[in-house]
Design a protein around this motif. Structure first.
Motif, PDB file in Angstrom:
ATOM      1  N   ILE A 226      12.322  28.558  -0.873  1.00 54.68           N
ATOM      2  CA  ILE A 226      11.067  27.950  -0.893  1.00 54.68           C
ATOM      3  C   ILE A 226      11.512  26.251  -2.397  1.00 54.68           C
ATOM      4  CG2 ILE A 226       8.939  27.962  -2.824  1.00 54.68           C
ATOM      5  CD1 ILE A 226       8.153  29.063  -0.073  1.00 54.68           C
ATOM      6  N   GLN A 227      11.830  26.755  -2.949  1.00 57.31           N
ATOM      7  CA  GLN A 227      12.584  25.419  -3.747  1.00 57.31           C
ATOM      8  C   GLN A 227      13.249  24.401  -3.667  1.00 57.31           C
ATOM      9  OE1 GLN A 227      14.524  28.369  -6.703  1.00 57.31           O
ATOM     10  NE2 GLN A 227      12.257  29.111  -7.516  1.00 57.31           N
ATOM     11  N   LYS A 228      14.478  24.861  -1.904  1.00 59.93           N
ATOM     12  CA  LYS A 228      15.047  24.369  -1.536  1.00 59.93           C
ATOM     13  C   LYS A 228      13.417  22.735  -0.922  1.00 59.93           C
ATOM     14  CE  LYS A 228      19.059  23.875  -2.693  1.00 59.93           C
ATOM     15  NZ  LYS A 228      19.819  22.930  -3.741  1.00 59.93           N
ATOM     16  N   PHE A 229      13.329  24.132   0.099  1.00 60.66           N
ATOM     17  CA  PHE A 229      11.819  23.462   0.760  1.00 60.66           C
ATOM     18  C   PHE A 229      11.224  22.268   0.349  1.00 60.66           C
ATOM     19  CE2 PHE A 229       8.320  23.979   4.578  1.00 60.66           C
ATOM     20  CZ  PHE A 229       9.132  23.005   4.946  1.00 60.66           C
ATOM     21  N   ILE A 230      11.074  22.707  -0.920  1.00 64.56           N
ATOM     22  CA  ILE A 230       9.780  21.678  -2.292  1.00 64.56           C
ATOM     23  C   ILE A 230      10.593  20.382  -2.213  1.00 64.56           C
ATOM     24  CG2 ILE A 230       8.802  21.623  -4.252  1.00 64.56           C
ATOM     25  CD1 ILE A 230       7.826  24.252  -3.763  1.00 64.56           C
ATOM     26  N   GLY A 231      11.804  20.484  -2.654  1.00 61.73           N
ATOM     27  CA  GLY A 231      12.461  19.607  -2.659  1.00 61.73           C
ATOM     28  C   GLY A 231      12.674  18.484  -1.800  1.00 61.73           C
ATOM     29  N   GLU A 232      13.436  19.388  -0.399  1.00 61.73           N
ATOM     30  CA  GLU A 232      12.775  18.108   1.065  1.00 61.73           C
ATOM     31  C   GLU A 232      11.789  17.574   0.918  1.00 61.73           C
ATOM     32  OE1 GLU A 232      13.377  20.647   4.562  1.00 61.73           O
ATOM     33  OE2 GLU A 232      14.992  21.529   3.840  1.00 61.73           O
ATOM     34  N   GLN A 233      10.812  17.944   0.444  1.00 58.45           N
ATOM     35  CA  GLN A 233       8.684  17.223   0.313  1.00 58.45           C
ATOM     36  C   GLN A 233       9.334  16.258  -0.277  1.00 58.45           C
ATOM     37  OE1 GLN A 233       7.369  17.859   3.344  1.00 58.45           O
ATOM     38  NE2 GLN A 233       8.648  19.746   3.655  1.00 58.45           N
ATOM     39  N   LEU A 234       9.750  16.711  -1.710  1.00 62.19           N
ATOM     40  CA  LEU A 234       9.561  15.371  -2.449  1.00 62.19           C
ATOM     41  C   LEU A 234      10.916  14.147  -2.238  1.00 62.19           C
ATOM     42  CD1 LEU A 234       9.825  17.624  -6.025  1.00 62.19           C
ATOM     43  CD2 LEU A 234       7.977  16.574  -4.956  1.00 62.19           C
ATOM     44  N   THR A 235      11.634  14.821  -1.534  1.00 63.63           N
ATOM     45  CA  THR A 235      13.096  13.754  -1.122  1.00 63.63           C
ATOM     46  C   THR A 235      11.905  12.996  -0.347  1.00 63.63           C
ATOM     47  OG1 THR A 235      14.628  15.214  -2.228  1.00 63.63           O
ATOM     48  CG2 THR A 235      14.412  13.509  -0.461  1.00 63.63           C
ATOM     49  N   ALA A 236      11.303  14.088   0.713  1.00 61.86           N
ATOM     50  CA  ALA A 236      10.831  13.017   1.851  1.00 61.86           C
ATOM     51  C   ALA A 236       9.681  11.619   1.236  1.00 61.86           C
ATOM     52  CB  ALA A 236      10.153  13.317   3.009  1.00 61.86           C
ATOM     53  N   ASP A 237       8.759  11.998   0.249  1.00 60.53           N
ATOM     54  CA  ASP A 237       7.521  11.038  -0.086  1.00 60.53           C
ATOM     55  C   ASP A 237       8.106  10.386  -1.025  1.00 60.53           C
ATOM     56  OD1 ASP A 237       4.964  11.008   0.900  1.00 60.53           O
ATOM     57  OD2 ASP A 237       4.302  11.430  -1.980  1.00 60.53           O
ATOM     58  N   PHE A 238       8.979  10.884  -1.868  1.00 60.11           N
ATOM     59  CA  PHE A 238       9.871   9.303  -2.592  1.00 60.11           C
ATOM     60  C   PHE A 238      10.765   8.506  -2.074  1.00 60.11           C
ATOM     61  CE2 PHE A 238       9.411  10.120  -7.601  1.00 60.11           C
ATOM     62  CZ  PHE A 238       8.675  11.628  -7.560  1.00 60.11           C
ATOM     63  N   GLY A 239      10.505   9.037  -0.984  1.00 59.76           N
ATOM     64  CA  GLY A 239      11.868   8.054  -0.123  1.00 59.76           C
ATOM     65  C   GLY A 239      10.478   7.451   1.346  1.00 59.76           C
ATOM     66  N   ARG A 240       9.631   8.005   1.310  1.00 60.63           N
ATOM     67  CA  ARG A 240       8.306   7.090   2.787  1.00 60.63           C
ATOM     68  C   ARG A 240       7.762   6.150   1.167  1.00 60.63           C
ATOM     69  NH1 ARG A 240       3.425   7.564   2.328  1.00 60.63           N
ATOM     70  NH2 ARG A 240       2.912   8.558   0.823  1.00 60.63           N
ATOM     71  N   LYS A 241       7.126   5.865  -0.323  1.00 56.34           N
ATOM     72  CA  LYS A 241       6.885   5.531  -1.054  1.00 56.34           C
ATOM     73  C   LYS A 241       7.594   4.488  -1.325  1.00 56.34           C
ATOM     74  CE  LYS A 241       2.564   6.535  -3.082  1.00 56.34           C
ATOM     75  NZ  LYS A 241       1.881   5.936  -2.554  1.00 56.34           N
ATOM     76  N   GLY A 242       8.759   4.161  -1.173  1.00 58.34           N
ATOM     77  CA  GLY A 242       9.954   3.625  -1.570  1.00 58.34           C
ATOM     78  C   GLY A 242      10.829   3.290  -2.730  1.00 58.34           C
ATOM     79  N   PHE A 243      10.290   4.328  -3.079  1.00 58.14           N
ATOM     80  CA  PHE A 243      11.146   4.907  -4.501  1.00 58.14           C
ATOM     81  C   PHE A 243      12.371   5.298  -4.089  1.00 58.14           C
ATOM     82  CE2 PHE A 243       6.387   7.060  -5.843  1.00 58.14           C
ATOM     83  CZ  PHE A 243       6.281   6.133  -5.610  1.00 58.14           C
ATOM     84  N   ILE A 244      13.054   5.533  -3.953  1.00 58.83           N
ATOM     85  CA  ILE A 244      13.838   5.895  -3.204  1.00 58.83           C
ATOM     86  C   ILE A 244      14.959   5.934  -1.998  1.00 58.83           C
ATOM     87  CG2 ILE A 244      15.015   8.005  -4.980  1.00 58.83           C
ATOM     88  CD1 ILE A 244      14.448   9.871  -3.021  1.00 58.83           C
ATOM     89  N   ARG A 245      15.601   5.470  -1.312  1.00 57.06           N
ATOM     90  CA  ARG A 245      16.212   5.915   0.670  1.00 57.06           C
ATOM     91  C   ARG A 245      16.338   7.440  -0.028  1.00 57.06           C
ATOM     92  NH1 ARG A 245      20.598   4.323   2.294  1.00 57.06           N
ATOM     93  NH2 ARG A 245      21.010   4.113   4.241  1.00 57.06           N
ATOM     94  N   GLY A 246      15.865   8.271   0.731  1.00 53.36           N
ATOM     95  CA  GLY A 246      15.854  10.363   0.136  1.00 53.36           C
ATOM     96  C   GLY A 246      16.418   9.961   2.037  1.00 53.36           C
ATOM     97  N   ARG A 247      16.992  10.791   1.797  1.00 51.88           N
ATOM     98  CA  ARG A 247      18.134  11.754   2.784  1.00 51.88           C
ATOM     99  C   ARG A 247      17.850  13.344   2.771  1.00 51.88           C
ATOM    100  NH1 ARG A 247      17.500   7.413   5.267  1.00 51.88           N
ATOM    101  NH2 ARG A 247      19.607   6.699   6.211  1.00 51.88           N
TER     102      ARG A 247
END
Lengths: 339, 339
Positions: A160-181
């Motif tokens: 669950i925690q890893k999957f939530i981490g994926e969601q956060l990484t995706a959204d921080f990436g989408r917002k342009g805060f990071i380049r997320g992978r």
């Protein structure tokens, strides 16, 4: 180029650091290759001597949450171009201690992403997720083969925690805060060193311990399916995630790394072929219901389509993986296994 | 039976509270029906007078995060058997203010679940998620029809936060801290009252405003697909989530509520059939690129298989939905629409 590795003194972090040092330079997002001039290894432990001795390596020792709260700039310096986020509490720990998992995995990942967002430049963040996001149960069976767009149904807090981490990484990436992978690691075997608190730890121990001449537990039946990746291929996948252009990488959802579909019985047979009957006889098949219950929820077969598109293929066979381990860890191999 | 509704003074919260009062009793988890003796409505605003006048209703007024930090027992009293968690910052707000969304949606949901976990008894928590967890993009197109096991790929922070809320609710449920129910709400129309900050707000406004005799904006093209549910059916689905036994409900992943697959053009045609040409002419089709961009990522067609198994079916047609709105909101209907 300055690169940060959280969990940089852990097994994969160390291996990744050594691979980067050997690689000397890295090209990200289609830019020309840049020399790797600095590696910050963030971990509760100190990295091994060979890395500490390298003038490019800085050890940042401490608890990730505490470091991020006190001085985020020490964890993610303003000139760091890539952050490989490998630090995590492992599956067994998170199942035994819910709060530890939430803090070490969810809180730390979010704080790390916020530290990246607070900077003036946008770093590439590679988040190491896990095939533990997939959970198989009778009431919600997984498909026979897991694809990149299979719905994760985690059945452990770690998943669950890893999957939530994926969601956060995706959204921080989408917002342009990071380049997320987001990249999902398979069960890594053979890991050198000591057992850890991961429920999957025995997938290495059942090979590593017998090769060292001592009994190694395999607490699950011989027909237990497992989606394996060697340490070398795993690190290659993590690096590829940072290198790939946005177009090559595709969507922000996670990429499943390639996996060799095998079973514990086949792994034991490979050990016997490579190191002999006496070594394979050191596998202790005493069942452990707690471990079996967790492992039974993990998928055994992955069709890693996006990874293939990135040039990442699974290990050809487990015999080769064992031989690589023996070659890379000569000090950990007993006389009986050297036949 | 004591029931808590977060967002209890919001449109859906109020409607849910009234439905529960009318229902008088509720049976959960296969237990015999119990009289509803108390309703706690947690919200930043006071609930309307009819609810406040009911001796069973307690208004708990304040910011959800602040209330949970100060006195979790006020939000989730020890005798509360069901918590309907509807409180959330809406999609438009979360896209404009990232931190607000993380705080109001992720932090508040986690704190609420922790407050439930801290109690001696295990409450049923119904988490109101959203079809906004599904995001369509060119690089990762959604399937033509969304099923319960379709991989969510949220393309808004709101969708990400709702999807994370589902994961937390699932894991708190799996750990036995709560009895968790994840239910995904469709676009609710026709909502009475005023527009809100949701990007989907116009799906109600384009009907509600013309019926009140004033122009109503529809900032997207007529062929825009939308998966709609009337307020009545939405509330019915939320209540069913609490009532269903674990066996009826099935896995901990979210259940998509049923949706009527229609388009804004068909909605306008229904308005013309029900209320006449003059009313439908009040729809203002001036495009808004910001809204279009968000709405274009939402799915239009849902196959709500698990919901069907729970006896939940979509609205038969939008004409009936409009007629129900007119009947339920006589004060909000202009003379011109009463023909």
């Amino acid at each position: 180029m300055h690169i940060v590795i959280t969990g940089g003194a852990g097994f994969l972090g160390v291996r990744l650091a050594r691979a980067l040092i050997e690689k000397k330079s890295l090209a990200i997002a289609g830019a020309p290759a840049e020399a790797i001039t600095r590696l910050s290894l963030v971990d509760r432990a100190e990295p091994p001597a060979d890395l500490l001795a390298d003038s490019r390596v800085t050890a940042v020792v401490g608890d990730l949450n505490a470091l991020l709260a006190q001085s985020p700039e020490r964890v993610v310096p303003s000139d760091a171009k890539i952050v490989f986020h490998l630090a995590a509490a492992v599956s067994g720990e998170c199942e035994a201690d819910f709060d530890l998992g939430m803090h070490s995995n969810l809180d730390a990942t979010r704080a790390l992403l916020e530290a990246c967002r607070a900077r003036k430049t946008v770093p590439t963040v590679v988040f190491a997720s896990s095939l533990a996001v997939f959970g198989h149960s009778e009431e919600q069976p997984l498909p026979a083969v897991i694809e990149d767009n299979t719905l994760p149904t985690p059945l452990t807090s770690y998943g669950i925690q890893k999957f939530i981490g994926e969601q956060l990484t995706a959204d921080f990436g989408r917002k342009g805060f990071i380049r997320g992978r987001n990249v999902r690691l398979m069960t890594v075997s053979v890991r050198p060193g000591k057992p850890n608190g991961a429920a999957s730890s025995f997938f290495s121990g059942m090979i590593r311990e017998p090769l060292a001449g001592v009994p190694g537990a395999c607490p699950v039946p011989r027909d237990t399916p497992v989606a394996l990746s060697s340490p070398g291929l795993t690190v290659r996948g993590i690096i590829r995630a940072a290198e790939a252009t946005d177009a090559e990488w595709g969507p922000r959802t996670a990429v499943n790394l390639p996996a060799l579909a095998t079973t514990t019985g086949e792994m034991a047979a490979a050990l016997e072929r490579v190191a002999g009957k006496a070594v394979a006889a050191l596998i202790d098949w005493t069942p452990d219901a707690r471990i079996q219950k967790i492992v039974a929820t993990w998928p055994g077969r992955i069709d890693a389509q996006r990874a293939r598109g990135l040039g990442l293929l699974p290990d050809a066979d487990f015999d080769t993986v064992i031989r690589d381990y023996i070659r890379e860890n000569p000090h950990a191999i007993a006389e009986v296994a050297r036949t």
